[in-house]
Design a protein around this motif. Sequence first.
Motif, PDB file in Angstrom:
ATOM      1  N   ARG A 254      -9.785 -12.991  44.647  1.00 18.19           N
ATOM      2  CA  ARG A 254      -9.087 -13.960  45.499  1.00 18.19           C
ATOM      3  C   ARG A 254      -7.719 -14.269  44.900  1.00 18.19           C
ATOM      4  N   GLY A 255      -6.717 -14.272  45.751  1.00 13.63           N
ATOM      5  CA  GLY A 255      -5.363 -14.601  45.319  1.00 13.63           C
ATOM      6  C   GLY A 255      -4.589 -13.461  44.691  1.00 13.63           C
ATOM      7  N   ARG A 256      -5.238 -12.334  44.473  1.00 17.87           N
ATOM      8  CA  ARG A 256      -4.537 -11.193  43.867  1.00 17.87           C
ATOM      9  C   ARG A 256      -3.571 -10.587  44.880  1.00 17.87           C
ATOM     10  N   ARG A 257      -2.371 -10.267  44.417  1.00 21.98           N
ATOM     11  CA  ARG A 257      -1.363  -9.650  45.283  1.00 21.98           C
ATOM     12  C   ARG A 257      -1.849  -8.257  45.695  1.00 21.98           C
ATOM     13  N   LEU A 258      -1.758  -7.964  46.963  1.00 24.00           N
ATOM     14  CA  LEU A 258      -2.178  -6.660  47.463  1.00 24.00           C
ATOM     15  C   LEU A 258      -1.378  -5.539  46.818  1.00 24.00           C
ATOM     16  N   SER A 259      -0.120  -5.803  46.516  1.00 17.74           N
ATOM     17  CA  SER A 259       0.732  -4.782  45.902  1.00 17.74           C
ATOM     18  C   SER A 259       0.286  -4.414  44.486  1.00 17.74           C
ATOM     19  N   SER A 260      -0.587  -5.217  43.881  1.00 20.57           N
ATOM     20  CA  SER A 260      -1.060  -4.915  42.526  1.00 20.57           C
ATOM     21  C   SER A 260      -2.233  -3.925  42.527  1.00 20.57           C
ATOM     22  N   TYR A 261      -2.781  -3.623  43.702  1.00 25.63           N
ATOM     23  CA  TYR A 261      -3.821  -2.601  43.807  1.00 25.63           C
ATOM     24  C   TYR A 261      -3.146  -1.238  43.924  1.00 25.63           C
ATOM     25  N   SER A 262      -3.842  -0.190  43.537  1.00 25.98           N
ATOM     26  CA  SER A 262      -3.288   1.159  43.667  1.00 25.98           C
ATOM     27  C   SER A 262      -3.123   1.508  45.146  1.00 25.98           C
ATOM     28  N   GLY A 263      -2.380   2.564  45.424  1.00 24.15           N
ATOM     29  CA  GLY A 263      -2.174   2.991  46.801  1.00 24.15           C
ATOM     30  C   GLY A 263      -3.475   3.300  47.518  1.00 24.15           C
ATOM     31  N   GLY A 264      -4.380   3.987  46.840  1.00 23.54           N
ATOM     32  CA  GLY A 264      -5.674   4.301  47.434  1.00 23.54           C
ATOM     33  C   GLY A 264      -6.499   3.051  47.688  1.00 23.54           C
ATOM     34  N   GLU A 265      -6.463   2.116  46.736  1.00 22.10           N
ATOM     35  CA  GLU A 265      -7.189   0.851  46.914  1.00 22.10           C
ATOM     36  C   GLU A 265      -6.632   0.069  48.092  1.00 22.10           C
ATOM     37  N   GLN A 266      -5.315   0.046  48.232  1.00 20.96           N
ATOM     38  CA  GLN A 266      -4.698  -0.645  49.365  1.00 20.96           C
ATOM     39  C   GLN A 266      -5.128  -0.001  50.688  1.00 20.96           C
ATOM     40  N   SER A 267      -5.172   1.314  50.712  1.00 15.15           N
ATOM     41  CA  SER A 267      -5.611   2.013  51.933  1.00 15.15           C
ATOM     42  C   SER A 267      -7.039   1.634  52.295  1.00 15.15           C
TER      43      SER A 267
END
Length: 133
Positions: free
Chosen positions: A57-70
Motif C-alpha cells: 500500500r502506498g508504493r509508487r507504481l513506477s518503483s515496480y519493474s516494467g513486467g510487474e507494472q504490466s
Amino acid sequence: MSFATLAEYGRDHCVIDTHNLFVGTTLEDEILLLGADDGLFSDIARECSLFGLQLERGRRLSSYSGGEQSIICCLLLMHLLPKERLSILLVHVLETLSQRNRELLLDRFAALIPDASIFFLTEEGPKPVVNHA
C-alpha cells in the motif's frame, strides 16, 4: 501510450500499452480514479501473489519493474472491465514477462474475462494470441 497506436486501434480494442499503463502514482490512486471500491486493492494483491509479486500500500507504481507494472495493470483491468465479448490489444506487454508469467497472465485473462479476445501488436497489426497453454 503511443497516441498513434491508440488512434489506430482504440476504436476496435481496449489497448493496454506498456508505455502508459497508469494515470495515478499508486495503485490506491488508480483505484480511486477509476471509481472502484477500495476492496479491489486486496483482490489485486491476492492475484499478484500468484505471480510472486507482493503489492505494498502506498508504493509508487513506477518503483515496480516494467513486467510487474504490466501484471498489475492487466489484473486491475481484468477486475474492472465488463465480463463480455471484448477485444484486448496488448502492446509490448507479453514481451515484458517471463514465459511463466506470460502463460499465467493469459490464464488469468481466460478465467476472469472468458469472452474476451486477446491480441498482441506486431508490425503488421494486431494478431490473436492462440494456443498459449
